[in-house]
Motif scaffolding. Structure first.
Motif, PDB file in Angstrom:
ATOM      1  N   ASP A 116       0.799  -1.223   0.000  1.00 31.76           N
ATOM      2  CA  ASP A 116       0.000   0.000   0.000  1.00 31.76           C
ATOM      3  C   ASP A 116       0.832   1.274   0.000  1.00 31.76           C
ATOM      4  O   ASP A 116       0.294   2.364  -0.177  1.00 31.76           O
ATOM      5  CB  ASP A 116      -0.971   0.013   1.178  1.00 31.76           C
ATOM      6  CG  ASP A 116      -0.295  -0.247   2.510  1.00 31.76           C
ATOM      7  OD1 ASP A 116       0.878  -0.649   2.515  1.00 31.76           O
ATOM      8  OD2 ASP A 116      -0.943  -0.067   3.559  1.00 31.76           O
ATOM      9  N   ALA A 117       2.156   1.148   0.164  1.00 35.89           N
ATOM     10  CA  ALA A 117       3.002   2.343   0.182  1.00 35.89           C
ATOM     11  C   ALA A 117       2.944   3.079  -1.148  1.00 35.89           C
ATOM     12  O   ALA A 117       2.946   4.312  -1.191  1.00 35.89           O
ATOM     13  CB  ALA A 117       4.437   1.975   0.534  1.00 35.89           C
ATOM     14  N   ALA A 118       2.905   2.337  -2.246  1.00 32.62           N
ATOM     15  CA  ALA A 118       2.841   2.974  -3.566  1.00 32.62           C
ATOM     16  C   ALA A 118       1.617   3.862  -3.673  1.00 32.62           C
ATOM     17  O   ALA A 118       1.664   4.938  -4.292  1.00 32.62           O
ATOM     18  CB  ALA A 118       2.826   1.910  -4.658  1.00 32.62           C
ATOM     19  N   ALA A 119       0.511   3.435  -3.057  1.00 35.01           N
ATOM     20  CA  ALA A 119      -0.723   4.217  -3.140  1.00 35.01           C
ATOM     21  C   ALA A 119      -0.642   5.471  -2.276  1.00 35.01           C
ATOM     22  O   ALA A 119      -0.912   6.575  -2.757  1.00 35.01           O
ATOM     23  CB  ALA A 119      -1.912   3.352  -2.720  1.00 35.01           C
ATOM     24  N   GLN A 169       1.198  -1.662 -11.135  1.00 34.99           N
ATOM     25  CA  GLN A 169      -0.192  -1.204 -11.232  1.00 34.99           C
ATOM     26  C   GLN A 169      -0.317   0.286 -10.955  1.00 34.99           C
ATOM     27  O   GLN A 169      -0.958   1.020 -11.714  1.00 34.99           O
ATOM     28  CB  GLN A 169      -1.059  -1.969 -10.235  1.00 34.99           C
ATOM     29  CG  GLN A 169      -1.610  -3.287 -10.714  1.00 34.99           C
ATOM     30  CD  GLN A 169      -2.655  -3.798  -9.742  1.00 34.99           C
ATOM     31  OE1 GLN A 169      -2.483  -3.737  -8.529  1.00 34.99           O
ATOM     32  NE2 GLN A 169      -3.757  -4.303 -10.271  1.00 34.99           N
ATOM     33  N   GLN A 170       0.268   0.739  -9.843  1.00 33.67           N
ATOM     34  CA  GLN A 170       0.153   2.148  -9.469  1.00 33.67           C
ATOM     35  C   GLN A 170       0.809   3.035 -10.521  1.00 33.67           C
ATOM     36  O   GLN A 170       0.260   4.081 -10.904  1.00 33.67           O
ATOM     37  CB  GLN A 170       0.814   2.368  -8.104  1.00 33.67           C
ATOM     38  CG  GLN A 170       0.530   3.732  -7.485  1.00 33.67           C
ATOM     39  CD  GLN A 170      -0.921   3.890  -7.064  1.00 33.67           C
ATOM     40  OE1 GLN A 170      -1.507   2.986  -6.520  1.00 33.67           O
ATOM     41  NE2 GLN A 170      -1.493   5.055  -7.322  1.00 33.67           N
ATOM     42  N   ASP A 186       4.750  -0.541 -18.536  1.00 35.22           N
ATOM     43  CA  ASP A 186       3.295  -0.509 -18.723  1.00 35.22           C
ATOM     44  C   ASP A 186       2.817  -1.810 -19.365  1.00 35.22           C
ATOM     45  O   ASP A 186       1.784  -2.369 -18.978  1.00 35.22           O
ATOM     46  CB  ASP A 186       2.888   0.664 -19.616  1.00 35.22           C
ATOM     47  CG  ASP A 186       3.054   2.005 -18.923  1.00 35.22           C
ATOM     48  OD1 ASP A 186       2.553   2.156 -17.806  1.00 35.22           O
ATOM     49  OD2 ASP A 186       3.694   2.895 -19.516  1.00 35.22           O
ATOM     50  N   ASN A 187       3.571  -2.283 -20.343  1.00 36.47           N
ATOM     51  CA  ASN A 187       3.193  -3.525 -21.016  1.00 36.47           C
ATOM     52  C   ASN A 187       3.223  -4.703 -20.039  1.00 36.47           C
ATOM     53  O   ASN A 187       2.343  -5.568 -20.061  1.00 36.47           O
ATOM     54  CB  ASN A 187       4.128  -3.801 -22.195  1.00 36.47           C
ATOM     55  CG  ASN A 187       3.968  -2.771 -23.298  1.00 36.47           C
ATOM     56  OD1 ASN A 187       2.911  -2.154 -23.437  1.00 36.47           O
ATOM     57  ND2 ASN A 187       5.013  -2.568 -24.083  1.00 36.47           N
ATOM     58  N   LEU A 188       4.238  -4.717 -19.159  1.00 37.96           N
ATOM     59  CA  LEU A 188       4.316  -5.784 -18.159  1.00 37.96           C
ATOM     60  C   LEU A 188       3.145  -5.690 -17.188  1.00 37.96           C
ATOM     61  O   LEU A 188       2.552  -6.710 -16.817  1.00 37.96           O
ATOM     62  CB  LEU A 188       5.642  -5.702 -17.405  1.00 37.96           C
ATOM     63  CG  LEU A 188       5.844  -6.700 -16.260  1.00 37.96           C
ATOM     64  CD1 LEU A 188       5.653  -8.138 -16.732  1.00 37.96           C
ATOM     65  CD2 LEU A 188       7.223  -6.519 -15.628  1.00 37.96           C
ATOM     66  N   ALA A 189       2.791  -4.472 -16.784  1.00 39.46           N
ATOM     67  CA  ALA A 189       1.647  -4.289 -15.882  1.00 39.46           C
ATOM     68  C   ALA A 189       0.384  -4.861 -16.508  1.00 39.46           C
ATOM     69  O   ALA A 189      -0.387  -5.573 -15.854  1.00 39.46           O
ATOM     70  CB  ALA A 189       1.458  -2.815 -15.561  1.00 39.46           C
ATOM     71  N   GLU A 190       0.162  -4.593 -17.783  1.00 38.12           N
ATOM     72  CA  GLU A 190      -1.038  -5.092 -18.453  1.00 38.12           C
ATOM     73  C   GLU A 190      -1.011  -6.605 -18.604  1.00 38.12           C
ATOM     74  O   GLU A 190      -2.037  -7.272 -18.448  1.00 38.12           O
ATOM     75  CB  GLU A 190      -1.194  -4.415 -19.816  1.00 38.12           C
ATOM     76  CG  GLU A 190      -1.563  -2.943 -19.702  1.00 38.12           C
ATOM     77  CD  GLU A 190      -2.020  -2.359 -21.024  1.00 38.12           C
ATOM     78  OE1 GLU A 190      -1.741  -2.967 -22.084  1.00 38.12           O
ATOM     79  OE2 GLU A 190      -2.661  -1.291 -20.989  1.00 38.12           O
ATOM     80  N   ARG A 191       0.169  -7.172 -18.890  1.00 38.53           N
ATOM     81  CA  ARG A 191       0.264  -8.636 -19.002  1.00 38.53           C
ATOM     82  C   ARG A 191      -0.051  -9.303 -17.668  1.00 38.53           C
ATOM     83  O   ARG A 191      -0.765 -10.311 -17.617  1.00 38.53           O
ATOM     84  CB  ARG A 191       1.662  -9.051 -19.472  1.00 38.53           C
ATOM     85  CG  ARG A 191       1.947  -8.736 -20.927  1.00 38.53           C
ATOM     86  CD  ARG A 191       3.121  -9.532 -21.457  1.00 38.53           C
ATOM     87  NE  ARG A 191       4.358  -9.260 -20.753  1.00 38.53           N
ATOM     88  CZ  ARG A 191       5.185  -8.251 -21.044  1.00 38.53           C
ATOM     89  NH1 ARG A 191       4.867  -7.394 -22.006  1.00 38.53           N
ATOM     90  NH2 ARG A 191       6.307  -8.074 -20.373  1.00 38.53           N
TER      91      ARG A 191
END
Length: 319
Positions: A116-119, A169-170, A186-191
């Motif tokens: 949750d730190a990223a958020a 994700q964040q 970004d591509n890795l996040a979507e995969r």
């Protein structure tokens, strides 16, 4: 005032007739020894600060936040980090950007440690109009996490990615808001998000980690008594099964685990249908309502009982 009481207040305070009065009650409970667990002081004061901030009472919010940070001063965990991020957010709103940045800079190492730190770091920076800097910090945290990983740079699943998944994700969402073009991260996040969705559709971890708080569990069985044949027979069995499953998943190398609270009102359809339950579990897993696991031994238990984790669900994994 127990940990469970504080959690209930978090859910209801902003809708109260006098939320600032609720904030004052929280501070008074800290001052008068009215907390069942004195270790909850930081949590209570953070909540008071959030309430005051929501009503734009920034001076009061900052006083509460100062006290929350002081209550957490011997801790270096995500709860302490959240208190510092809240203080930074209030400082930004008060026009004290330099002090806010000084509050946030020491939190950067938490980005690679806690989901949750990223958020909360990103939200604080965004309040200060520092979205580009937030994207830079997240990018650096992603790169550091990739460098430290023993596994390949392209994990096979969101679970294998662990903390990296939450950072990706964040970052991905922030870059989308900034209108930036997709890059390899970004591509890795979507995969990974696609793989998580596919795993859930195939009856993945969401089915096993859907959590019914006690009142909702009782309502669930009252409405569908037949669920006792295919589901847990009582709430103690329910939370014990979840605790054992979380421990088992940790043993397989999974990190960043959480349970996903459910409500009877949110469950559309006949809950005796396994497909209905699985679909609802997937819906909850992809939402924002999650309870990170494990809590610290002396923190409030994830199940909401109000007891410390070490005296509540932690021992259930050994049953």
């Amino acid at each position: 005032m127990t940990s469970a009481d504080l959690s209930d207040i978090r859910q209801s305070a902003l809708g109260a007739a006098d939320p600032l009065g609720v904030a004052a009650v929280l501070a008074e409970a800290v001052d008068s020894g009215g907390l069942a667990d004195p270790d909850d002081a930081g949590y209570a004061l953070t909540l008071a600060a959030e309430i005051a901030e929501s009503r734009t009472k920034l001076d009061a919010a900052l006083r509460y936040a100062d006290r929350a940070v002081d209550a957490y001063k011997t801790r270096d965990d995500t709860q302490a980090g959240a208190a510092h991020a809240l203080r930074a957010r209030i400082l930004f709103r008060s026009g004290r950007a330099d002090e806010a940045m000084a509050e946030l800079e020491p939190l950067r190492p938490l980005l690679t440690r806690y989901p949750d730190a990223a958020a909360y770091v990103t939200v604080a920076l965004s309040v200060g109009g520092q979205n580009k800097l937030a994207e830079q910090w997240l990018t650096e945290a992603v790169q550091a996490t990739l460098t430290e990983r023993d596994q390949p740079a392209d994990p096979a699943s969101a679970e294998d990615a662990g903390q990296l998944f939450f950072l990706l994700q964040q970052r991905h969402r922030l870059r989308h808001a900034l209108g930036l073009p997709h890059d390899t991260h970004d591509n890795l996040a979507e995969r990974l998000e696609t793989r998580l969705a596919n795993a859930a559709a195939a009856g993945g971890p969401a089915d096993d980690l859907l959590f019914w708080p006690q009142a909702e569990f009782d309502r669930l069985l009252a409405k569908w008594p037949a669920l006792t044949e295919s589901y847990d027979k009582n709430w103690d069995d329910h939370r014990a099964r979840l605790e054992r499953e979380l421990v088992r998943l940790t043993g397989t190398g999974r990190v960043g685990l959480a349970v996903f609270p459910g409500t009877v009102d949110g469950l559309a359809g006949d809950a005796t249908d396994a497909k209905v339950r699985a679909a609802y579990a997937r819906q909850q897993e992809t939402g924002t309502n999650r309870i990170s696991w494990p809590p610290e031994r002396n923190a409030a238990c994830w199940c909401g009982s109000g007891n410390k984790y070490k005296k509540c669900c932690l021992p259930r994994s050994r049953g």
